[in-house]
Write a protein that holds these residues in place. Structure first.
Motif, PDB file in Angstrom:
ATOM      1  N   VAL A  62       0.849  -1.199   0.000  1.00 51.97           N
ATOM      2  CA  VAL A  62       0.000   0.000   0.000  1.00 51.97           C
ATOM      3  C   VAL A  62       0.880   1.243   0.000  1.00 51.97           C
ATOM      4  O   VAL A  62       1.908   1.294   0.671  1.00 51.97           O
ATOM      5  N   ARG A  63       0.451   2.250  -0.754  1.00 51.69           N
ATOM      6  CA  ARG A  63       1.154   3.533  -0.722  1.00 51.69           C
ATOM      7  C   ARG A  63       0.137   4.661  -0.762  1.00 51.69           C
ATOM      8  O   ARG A  63      -0.969   4.506  -1.290  1.00 51.69           O
ATOM      9  N   MET A  64       0.522   5.786  -0.187  1.00 53.06           N
ATOM     10  CA  MET A  64      -0.353   6.951  -0.185  1.00 53.06           C
ATOM     11  C   MET A  64       0.069   7.882  -1.308  1.00 53.06           C
ATOM     12  O   MET A  64       1.268   8.107  -1.523  1.00 53.06           O
ATOM     13  N   VAL A  65      -0.913   8.416  -2.027  1.00 55.68           N
ATOM     14  CA  VAL A  65      -0.654   9.364  -3.104  1.00 55.68           C
ATOM     15  C   VAL A  65      -1.587  10.563  -2.947  1.00 55.68           C
ATOM     16  O   VAL A  65      -2.624  10.472  -2.288  1.00 55.68           O
ATOM     17  N   PHE A  66      -1.195  11.670  -3.565  1.00 60.92           N
ATOM     18  CA  PHE A  66      -2.050  12.850  -3.618  1.00 60.92           C
ATOM     19  C   PHE A  66      -2.346  13.131  -5.078  1.00 60.92           C
ATOM     20  O   PHE A  66      -1.438  13.298  -5.880  1.00 60.92           O
ATOM     21  N   ASN A  67      -3.624  13.157  -5.428  1.00 61.68           N
ATOM     22  CA  ASN A  67      -4.057  13.450  -6.786  1.00 61.68           C
ATOM     23  C   ASN A  67      -4.250  14.960  -6.884  1.00 61.68           C
ATOM     24  O   ASN A  67      -5.226  15.502  -6.375  1.00 61.68           O
ATOM     25  N   THR A  68      -3.309  15.634  -7.536  1.00 59.61           N
ATOM     26  CA  THR A  68      -3.364  17.096  -7.602  1.00 59.61           C
ATOM     27  C   THR A  68      -4.565  17.588  -8.407  1.00 59.61           C
ATOM     28  O   THR A  68      -5.127  18.629  -8.100  1.00 59.61           O
ATOM     29  N   ALA A  69      -4.961  16.851  -9.426  1.00 60.71           N
ATOM     30  CA  ALA A  69      -6.111  17.271 -10.233  1.00 60.71           C
ATOM     31  C   ALA A  69      -7.397  17.288  -9.407  1.00 60.71           C
ATOM     32  O   ALA A  69      -8.245  18.166  -9.567  1.00 60.71           O
ATOM     33  N   ARG A  70      -7.539  16.318  -8.522  1.00 62.63           N
ATOM     34  CA  ARG A  70      -8.746  16.228  -7.682  1.00 62.63           C
ATOM     35  C   ARG A  70      -8.564  16.852  -6.303  1.00 62.63           C
ATOM     36  O   ARG A  70      -9.526  17.057  -5.577  1.00 62.63           O
ATOM     37  N   GLY A  71      -7.314  17.090  -5.935  1.00 70.46           N
ATOM     38  CA  GLY A  71      -7.046  17.618  -4.601  1.00 70.46           C
ATOM     39  C   GLY A  71      -7.380  16.634  -3.508  1.00 70.46           C
ATOM     40  O   GLY A  71      -7.825  17.018  -2.434  1.00 70.46           O
ATOM     41  N   GLU A  72      -7.150  15.336  -3.771  1.00 70.96           N
ATOM     42  CA  GLU A  72      -7.515  14.281  -2.831  1.00 70.96           C
ATOM     43  C   GLU A  72      -6.344  13.345  -2.561  1.00 70.96           C
ATOM     44  O   GLU A  72      -5.526  13.090  -3.435  1.00 70.96           O
ATOM     45  N   LEU A 127      -5.120   5.947  -0.730  1.00 66.23           N
ATOM     46  CA  LEU A 127      -4.232   4.819  -0.457  1.00 66.23           C
ATOM     47  C   LEU A 127      -4.446   3.825  -1.577  1.00 66.23           C
ATOM     48  O   LEU A 127      -5.587   3.454  -1.882  1.00 66.23           O
ATOM     49  N   LEU A 128      -3.360   3.420  -2.198  1.00 59.50           N
ATOM     50  CA  LEU A 128      -3.432   2.511  -3.340  1.00 59.50           C
ATOM     51  C   LEU A 128      -2.835   1.161  -2.977  1.00 59.50           C
ATOM     52  O   LEU A 128      -1.743   1.089  -2.417  1.00 59.50           O
ATOM     53  N   SER A 129      -3.543   0.124  -3.328  1.00 62.51           N
ATOM     54  CA  SER A 129      -3.014  -1.233  -3.240  1.00 62.51           C
ATOM     55  C   SER A 129      -3.291  -1.879  -4.590  1.00 62.51           C
ATOM     56  O   SER A 129      -4.014  -1.308  -5.414  1.00 62.51           O
ATOM     57  N   PRO A 130      -2.731  -3.043  -4.856  1.00 61.55           N
ATOM     58  CA  PRO A 130      -2.944  -3.661  -6.173  1.00 61.55           C
ATOM     59  C   PRO A 130      -4.421  -3.856  -6.528  1.00 61.55           C
ATOM     60  O   PRO A 130      -4.774  -3.809  -7.695  1.00 61.55           O
ATOM     61  N   GLU A 131      -5.284  -4.038  -5.537  1.00 61.39           N
ATOM     62  CA  GLU A 131      -6.680  -4.331  -5.844  1.00 61.39           C
ATOM     63  C   GLU A 131      -7.668  -3.298  -5.327  1.00 61.39           C
ATOM     64  O   GLU A 131      -8.860  -3.400  -5.605  1.00 61.39           O
ATOM     65  N   THR A 132      -7.194  -2.298  -4.566  1.00 59.42           N
ATOM     66  CA  THR A 132      -8.109  -1.386  -3.907  1.00 59.42           C
ATOM     67  C   THR A 132      -7.570   0.035  -3.910  1.00 59.42           C
ATOM     68  O   THR A 132      -6.366   0.253  -3.827  1.00 59.42           O
ATOM     69  N   VAL A 133      -8.486   0.991  -3.962  1.00 60.30           N
ATOM     70  CA  VAL A 133      -8.164   2.398  -3.770  1.00 60.30           C
ATOM     71  C   VAL A 133      -9.063   2.909  -2.650  1.00 60.30           C
ATOM     72  O   VAL A 133     -10.284   2.746  -2.703  1.00 60.30           O
ATOM     73  N   TRP A 134      -8.446   3.494  -1.616  1.00 57.70           N
ATOM     74  CA  TRP A 134      -9.201   4.106  -0.528  1.00 57.70           C
ATOM     75  C   TRP A 134      -9.006   5.611  -0.606  1.00 57.70           C
ATOM     76  O   TRP A 134      -7.882   6.101  -0.483  1.00 57.70           O
ATOM     77  N   ALA A 135     -10.066   6.359  -0.815  1.00 55.42           N
ATOM     78  CA  ALA A 135      -9.987   7.819  -0.749  1.00 55.42           C
ATOM     79  C   ALA A 135      -9.965   8.207   0.719  1.00 55.42           C
ATOM     80  O   ALA A 135     -10.761   7.698   1.512  1.00 55.42           O
ATOM     81  N   ILE A 136      -9.036   9.071   1.086  1.00 50.00           N
ATOM     82  CA  ILE A 136      -8.958   9.522   2.474  1.00 50.00           C
ATOM     83  C   ILE A 136      -8.893  11.047   2.501  1.00 50.00           C
ATOM     84  O   ILE A 136      -8.411  11.679   1.569  1.00 50.00           O
ATOM     85  N   ASN A 137      -9.374  11.612   3.590  1.00 51.31           N
ATOM     86  CA  ASN A 137      -9.358  13.069   3.721  1.00 51.31           C
ATOM     87  C   ASN A 137      -8.002  13.519   4.275  1.00 51.31           C
ATOM     88  O   ASN A 137      -7.163  12.685   4.630  1.00 51.31           O
ATOM     89  N   PRO A 138      -7.759  14.833   4.336  1.00 49.55           N
ATOM     90  CA  PRO A 138      -6.466  15.313   4.839  1.00 49.55           C
ATOM     91  C   PRO A 138      -6.143  14.862   6.262  1.00 49.55           C
ATOM     92  O   PRO A 138      -4.981  14.622   6.595  1.00 49.55           O
ATOM     93  N   THR A 139      -7.149  14.723   7.113  1.00 47.40           N
ATOM     94  CA  THR A 139      -6.906  14.224   8.465  1.00 47.40           C
ATOM     95  C   THR A 139      -6.410  12.786   8.422  1.00 47.40           C
ATOM     96  O   THR A 139      -5.458  12.416   9.120  1.00 47.40           O
TER      97      THR A 139
END
Length: 92
Positions: free
Chosen positions: A16-26, A29-41
């Motif tokens: 798992v790794r954390m990324v910031f999508n600049t286009a969406r401002g979000e 957390l990315l894993s091979p099979e899942t994406v979890w959107a998380i807030n700034p907190t």
């Protein structure tokens, strides 16, 4: 859901790794099979989960940064990611 002890040391799972999508401002957390959107907190919590800090130390650090930090919310966030295999715990 697992009960989180303040002495445990959380970290992101190796796949798992954390990324910031600049286009969406979000954050996500990315894993091979899942994406979890998380807030700034959530991103602040994840950044502190480095297996060196305990859950108690993470809560203290967040309290020094933010005015209102609910200890149980931090523990619940970590526990949920552990349950979903996005985070692992060193039992200290």
């Amino acid at each position: 859901m697992e009960t989180i002890d303040d002495a445990w040391r959380p970290r992101l799972a190796p796949h798992v790794r954390m990324v910031f999508n600049t286009a969406r401002g979000e954050y996500a957390l990315l894993s091979p099979e899942t994406v979890w959107a998380i807030n700034p907190t959530g991103a602040s919590i994840v950044e502190l989960c480095d297996s060196r800090r305990t859950v108690g130390e993470i809560v203290s650090e967040l309290r020094s940064r933010y005015e209102h930090v609910a200890d149980d919310d931090v523990r619940h966030f970590v526990a949920e990611l552990v349950t979903k295999h996005g985070m692992e715990i060193d039992h200290g």
